[in-house]
Design an enzyme around this catalytic site. Structure first.
Site, PDB file in Angstrom:
ATOM      1  N   ASP A 121     -10.155  -4.787  -0.545  1.00  0.00           N
ATOM      2  CA  ASP A 121      -9.049  -4.279   0.277  1.00  0.00           C
ATOM      3  C   ASP A 121      -9.615  -3.365   1.349  1.00  0.00           C
ATOM      4  OD1 ASP A 121      -6.661  -3.197   1.212  1.00  0.00           O
ATOM      5  OD2 ASP A 121      -6.130  -2.202  -0.664  1.00  0.00           O
ATOM      6  N   ASP A 127       0.841  -1.199   0.000  1.00  0.00           N
ATOM      7  CA  ASP A 127       0.000   0.000   0.000  1.00  0.00           C
ATOM      8  C   ASP A 127       0.871   1.241   0.000  1.00  0.00           C
ATOM      9  OD1 ASP A 127      -2.807  -0.786   0.001  1.00  0.00           O
ATOM     10  OD2 ASP A 127      -2.331  -1.831   1.866  1.00  0.00           O
TER      11      ASP A 127
HETATM   12 ZN    ZN Z   1      -4.301  -1.664  -0.737  1.00  0.00          ZN
END
Ligand code: ZN
Length: 230
Positions: free
Chosen positions: A177, A37
């Site tokens: 997510d 991320d």
């Molecule tokens: Zn992510």
């Protein structure tokens, strides 16, 4: 890829003093991809990791590196992430001045191209590019921080995206997510997701990473069935 359902631990919740060991533990426990991320302190307030970390991950695992760019104008950084060893590059529709050319550039760099959108962004915004993508990601929390609670109102969005992908015969992964755990996973799986990012539920699992992955995999292997009524 052998597994029908992909489990992608997000290193956002990893202990960075032990990143290599923890990635190895994920791989040994049966993780399919490693999710990275990337936050730029601009598209989202938080600031996390850049190509340097992707390059470090690339050295310790053979698993695909699934890089999620929560970054304004990501076209500036694609080449650096590709060179660092990213396997997938997923960009936000809200952050791309020219989404089509950005997706084309990702493919030209030899990476799988992914598109994603924030919980408040209508799904129609990505419909025109779905035929171009290898992966479509539904954020099931507002982006920016690990450890947030899953937003149940995002489930119909997963179902709608599953219908859109099926309608055009797309083999793209439908990834979710944010707030994914053994409790929330069955709901999004039933809505049609087939790739699941988990951060807190893996790296902060009380009995350790391998146990956290095992619990999630058990949920994936149960036959929850696809719900068409969502
Ligand atoms: Zn992510």
């Amino acid at each position: 890829m052998n597994n029908e359902f992909i489990l992608a631990p997000s290193i956002l919740s990893a202990d960075f003093t032990r990143l290599g060991e923890q990635i190895a533990e994920c791989e040994a426990a049966g993780a399919d991809w490693i999710h990275v991320d990337v936050m730029d302190g601009h598209f989202v307030p938080n600031l996390t990791m850049g190509p340097f970390i992707v390059e470090a991950c690339r050295r310790v695992t053979k698993l695909p590196l699934d890089v999620h760019l929560m970054v304004e104008s990501p076209e500036r950084l694609l080449e650096a992430f590709a060179k660092a060893g990213a396997s997938h590059l997923t960009v936000h529709v809200e952050a791309c001045p020219d989404l089509r050319s950005t997706l084309q550039e990702i493919k030209a760099l030899g990476c799988a191209a992914g598109v994603t959108l924030n919980p408040d962004t209508p799904i129609a915004s990505i419909e025109p590019v779905l035929h171009m993508v290898d992966l479509a990601l539904v954020l099931t929390v507002h982006p920016g921080y690990s450890g947030q609670a899953f937003l149940p109102e995002t489930t119909p969005k997963v179902a709608a995206l599953r219908r859109m992908l099926d309608a055009i015969g797309s083999p793209a992964w439908l990834e979710v997510d944010g707030g994914i755990s053994a409790q929330t996973l069955p709901e999004v799986r039933a809505a049609g997701a087939n790739a699941f990012v988990a951060a807190h539920a893996v790296f902060d699992y009380p009995e350790g990473i391998a146990a956290g992955i095992k619990v999630l995999r058990e949920q994936l292997n149960k036959n929850h069935g696809l719900r068409r009524d969502l």
